[in-house]
Write a protein that holds these residues in place. Structure first.
Motif, PDB file in Angstrom:
ATOM      1  N   TYR A 229       0.840  -1.199   0.000  1.00  0.00           N
ATOM      2  CA  TYR A 229       0.000   0.000   0.000  1.00  0.00           C
ATOM      3  C   TYR A 229       0.875   1.250   0.000  1.00  0.00           C
ATOM      4  O   TYR A 229       0.643   2.187  -0.769  1.00  0.00           O
ATOM      5  CB  TYR A 229      -0.935  -0.004   1.214  1.00  0.00           C
ATOM      6  N   ALA A 230       1.899   1.269   0.840  1.00  0.00           N
ATOM      7  CA  ALA A 230       2.807   2.423   0.900  1.00  0.00           C
ATOM      8  C   ALA A 230       3.491   2.631  -0.440  1.00  0.00           C
ATOM      9  O   ALA A 230       3.625   3.771  -0.916  1.00  0.00           O
ATOM     10  CB  ALA A 230       3.824   2.229   2.016  1.00  0.00           C
ATOM     11  N   ALA A 231       3.917   1.555  -1.072  1.00  0.00           N
ATOM     12  CA  ALA A 231       4.572   1.655  -2.381  1.00  0.00           C
ATOM     13  C   ALA A 231       3.604   2.191  -3.435  1.00  0.00           C
ATOM     14  O   ALA A 231       3.964   3.034  -4.255  1.00  0.00           O
ATOM     15  CB  ALA A 231       5.121   0.298  -2.802  1.00  0.00           C
ATOM     16  N   LEU A 232       2.366   1.707  -3.404  1.00  0.00           N
ATOM     17  CA  LEU A 232       1.375   2.164  -4.374  1.00  0.00           C
ATOM     18  C   LEU A 232       1.017   3.629  -4.161  1.00  0.00           C
ATOM     19  O   LEU A 232       0.766   4.362  -5.120  1.00  0.00           O
ATOM     20  CB  LEU A 232       0.126   1.291  -4.322  1.00  0.00           C
ATOM     21  N   GLU A 233       0.988   4.073  -2.922  1.00  0.00           N
ATOM     22  CA  GLU A 233       0.719   5.486  -2.650  1.00  0.00           C
ATOM     23  C   GLU A 233       1.837   6.349  -3.225  1.00  0.00           C
ATOM     24  O   GLU A 233       1.590   7.445  -3.723  1.00  0.00           O
ATOM     25  CB  GLU A 233       0.559   5.724  -1.149  1.00  0.00           C
ATOM     26  N   SER A 234       3.057   5.865  -3.176  1.00  0.00           N
ATOM     27  CA  SER A 234       4.189   6.577  -3.755  1.00  0.00           C
ATOM     28  C   SER A 234       4.046   6.674  -5.274  1.00  0.00           C
ATOM     29  O   SER A 234       4.278   7.736  -5.869  1.00  0.00           O
ATOM     30  CB  SER A 234       5.492   5.871  -3.380  1.00  0.00           C
ATOM     31  N   VAL A 235       3.654   5.572  -5.898  1.00  0.00           N
ATOM     32  CA  VAL A 235       3.409   5.561  -7.348  1.00  0.00           C
ATOM     33  C   VAL A 235       2.301   6.549  -7.681  1.00  0.00           C
ATOM     34  O   VAL A 235       2.404   7.336  -8.633  1.00  0.00           O
ATOM     35  CB  VAL A 235       3.042   4.139  -7.837  1.00  0.00           C
ATOM     36  N   TRP A 236       1.244   6.529  -6.883  1.00  0.00           N
ATOM     37  CA  TRP A 236       0.109   7.426  -7.104  1.00  0.00           C
ATOM     38  C   TRP A 236       0.554   8.888  -7.054  1.00  0.00           C
ATOM     39  O   TRP A 236       0.206   9.693  -7.912  1.00  0.00           O
ATOM     40  CB  TRP A 236      -0.979   7.169  -6.074  1.00  0.00           C
ATOM     41  N   ALA A 237       1.350   9.225  -6.057  1.00  0.00           N
ATOM     42  CA  ALA A 237       1.801  10.600  -5.894  1.00  0.00           C
ATOM     43  C   ALA A 237       2.677  11.044  -7.072  1.00  0.00           C
ATOM     44  O   ALA A 237       2.573  12.177  -7.542  1.00  0.00           O
ATOM     45  CB  ALA A 237       2.564  10.745  -4.581  1.00  0.00           C
ATOM     46  N   GLU A 238       3.528  10.164  -7.531  1.00  0.00           N
ATOM     47  CA  GLU A 238       4.450  10.522  -8.606  1.00  0.00           C
ATOM     48  C   GLU A 238       3.790  10.567  -9.981  1.00  0.00           C
ATOM     49  O   GLU A 238       4.140  11.387 -10.828  1.00  0.00           O
ATOM     50  CB  GLU A 238       5.623   9.544  -8.643  1.00  0.00           C
ATOM     51  N   PHE A 239       2.822   9.681 -10.206  1.00  0.00           N
ATOM     52  CA  PHE A 239       2.227   9.563 -11.539  1.00  0.00           C
ATOM     53  C   PHE A 239       0.735   9.873 -11.551  1.00  0.00           C
ATOM     54  O   PHE A 239      -0.002   9.351 -12.389  1.00  0.00           O
ATOM     55  CB  PHE A 239       2.469   8.154 -12.093  1.00  0.00           C
ATOM     56  N   GLN A 240       0.302  10.716 -10.650  1.00  0.00           N
ATOM     57  CA  GLN A 240      -1.119  11.041 -10.552  1.00  0.00           C
ATOM     58  C   GLN A 240      -1.656  11.511 -11.902  1.00  0.00           C
ATOM     59  O   GLN A 240      -1.028  12.306 -12.590  1.00  0.00           O
ATOM     60  CB  GLN A 240      -1.336  12.125  -9.501  1.00  0.00           C
ATOM     61  N   GLY A 241      -2.796  10.970 -12.260  1.00  0.00           N
ATOM     62  CA  GLY A 241      -3.409  11.292 -13.539  1.00  0.00           C
ATOM     63  C   GLY A 241      -2.988  10.355 -14.661  1.00  0.00           C
ATOM     64  O   GLY A 241      -3.607  10.341 -15.720  1.00  0.00           O
ATOM     65  N   LYS A 242      -1.934   9.573 -14.434  1.00  0.00           N
ATOM     66  CA  LYS A 242      -1.438   8.659 -15.461  1.00  0.00           C
ATOM     67  C   LYS A 242      -1.587   7.196 -15.065  1.00  0.00           C
ATOM     68  O   LYS A 242      -1.225   6.311 -15.819  1.00  0.00           O
ATOM     69  CB  LYS A 242       0.036   8.939 -15.737  1.00  0.00           C
ATOM     70  N   VAL A 243      -2.096   6.953 -13.852  1.00  0.00           N
ATOM     71  CA  VAL A 243      -2.217   5.582 -13.363  1.00  0.00           C
ATOM     72  C   VAL A 243      -3.584   5.385 -12.709  1.00  0.00           C
ATOM     73  O   VAL A 243      -4.105   6.282 -12.058  1.00  0.00           O
ATOM     74  CB  VAL A 243      -1.066   5.239 -12.383  1.00  0.00           C
ATOM     75  N   LEU A 244      -4.142   4.231 -12.941  1.00  0.00           N
ATOM     76  CA  LEU A 244      -5.380   3.812 -12.294  1.00  0.00           C
ATOM     77  C   LEU A 244      -5.012   2.723 -11.295  1.00  0.00           C
ATOM     78  O   LEU A 244      -4.410   1.715 -11.672  1.00  0.00           O
ATOM     79  CB  LEU A 244      -6.374   3.250 -13.320  1.00  0.00           C
ATOM     80  N   LEU A 245      -5.329   2.937 -10.028  1.00  0.00           N
ATOM     81  CA  LEU A 245      -5.087   1.933  -8.989  1.00  0.00           C
ATOM     82  C   LEU A 245      -6.419   1.278  -8.633  1.00  0.00           C
ATOM     83  O   LEU A 245      -7.371   1.960  -8.274  1.00  0.00           O
ATOM     84  CB  LEU A 245      -4.484   2.586  -7.744  1.00  0.00           C
ATOM     85  N   VAL A 246      -6.471  -0.038  -8.741  1.00  0.00           N
ATOM     86  CA  VAL A 246      -7.688  -0.803  -8.430  1.00  0.00           C
ATOM     87  C   VAL A 246      -7.379  -1.723  -7.259  1.00  0.00           C
ATOM     88  O   VAL A 246      -6.361  -2.418  -7.257  1.00  0.00           O
ATOM     89  CB  VAL A 246      -8.151  -1.649  -9.638  1.00  0.00           C
ATOM     90  N   HIS A 247      -8.250  -1.712  -6.254  1.00  0.00           N
ATOM     91  CA  HIS A 247      -8.076  -2.573  -5.078  1.00  0.00           C
ATOM     92  C   HIS A 247      -9.115  -3.687  -5.121  1.00  0.00           C
ATOM     93  O   HIS A 247     -10.305  -3.439  -5.290  1.00  0.00           O
ATOM     94  CB  HIS A 247      -8.251  -1.774  -3.790  1.00  0.00           C
ATOM     95  N   LYS A 248      -8.646  -4.909  -4.941  1.00  0.00           N
ATOM     96  CA  LYS A 248      -9.537  -6.068  -4.837  1.00  0.00           C
ATOM     97  C   LYS A 248      -9.272  -6.748  -3.500  1.00  0.00           C
ATOM     98  O   LYS A 248      -8.120  -6.977  -3.137  1.00  0.00           O
ATOM     99  CB  LYS A 248      -9.294  -7.050  -5.983  1.00  0.00           C
ATOM    100  N   ASP A 249     -10.339  -7.022  -2.782  1.00  0.00           N
ATOM    101  CA  ASP A 249     -10.200  -7.734  -1.514  1.00  0.00           C
ATOM    102  C   ASP A 249      -9.811  -9.181  -1.781  1.00  0.00           C
ATOM    103  O   ASP A 249     -10.373  -9.842  -2.658  1.00  0.00           O
ATOM    104  CB  ASP A 249     -11.529  -7.715  -0.746  1.00  0.00           C
ATOM    105  N   TYR A 250      -8.831  -9.658  -1.028  1.00  0.00           N
ATOM    106  CA  TYR A 250      -8.414 -11.058  -1.115  1.00  0.00           C
ATOM    107  C   TYR A 250      -8.044 -11.516   0.300  1.00  0.00           C
ATOM    108  O   TYR A 250      -6.867 -11.655   0.641  1.00  0.00           O
ATOM    109  CB  TYR A 250      -7.229 -11.227  -2.073  1.00  0.00           C
ATOM    110  N   PRO A 251      -9.072 -11.710   1.148  1.00  0.00           N
ATOM    111  CA  PRO A 251      -8.808 -12.122   2.529  1.00  0.00           C
ATOM    112  C   PRO A 251      -8.097 -13.475   2.583  1.00  0.00           C
ATOM    113  O   PRO A 251      -8.485 -14.408   1.896  1.00  0.00           O
ATOM    114  CB  PRO A 251     -10.203 -12.226   3.148  1.00  0.00           C
TER     115      PRO A 251
END
Length: 76
Positions: A28-50
């Motif tokens: 999650y922390a890594a993906l937040e970093s990607v989001w911050a750096e490439f905002q507007g160019k990346v779609l992040l999708v979360h799927k639950d996998y308990p």
């Protein structure tokens, strides 16, 4: 599934995650970093996998006791 970012983003990242999983927390922390750096160019999708057999037929044993409930509550 929950998501953030433009649906037509050139990069789509799909994450399968368990709310009790320490490795997932790190991802999650890594993906937040990607989001911050490439905002507007990346779609992040979360799927639950308990990671527990109570709600995931792919898991053979009890593992994360509250993962199923956490996934259910996150959807609320």
């Amino acid at each position: 599934d929950s998501f953030k970012g433009p649906l037509d983003a050139p990069v789509k990242v799909v994450e399968f995650s368990d709310y009790e999983c320490p490795a997932c927390r790190g991802a999650y922390a890594a993906l937040e970093s990607v989001w911050a750096e490439f905002q507007g160019k990346v779609l992040l999708v979360h799927k639950d996998y308990p990671l527990d057999k109570a709600c995931n037929a792919n898991i053979a044993e009890a593992f994360h006791e509250y993962a199923c409930l956490a996934a259910e509550m996150a959807r609320c």
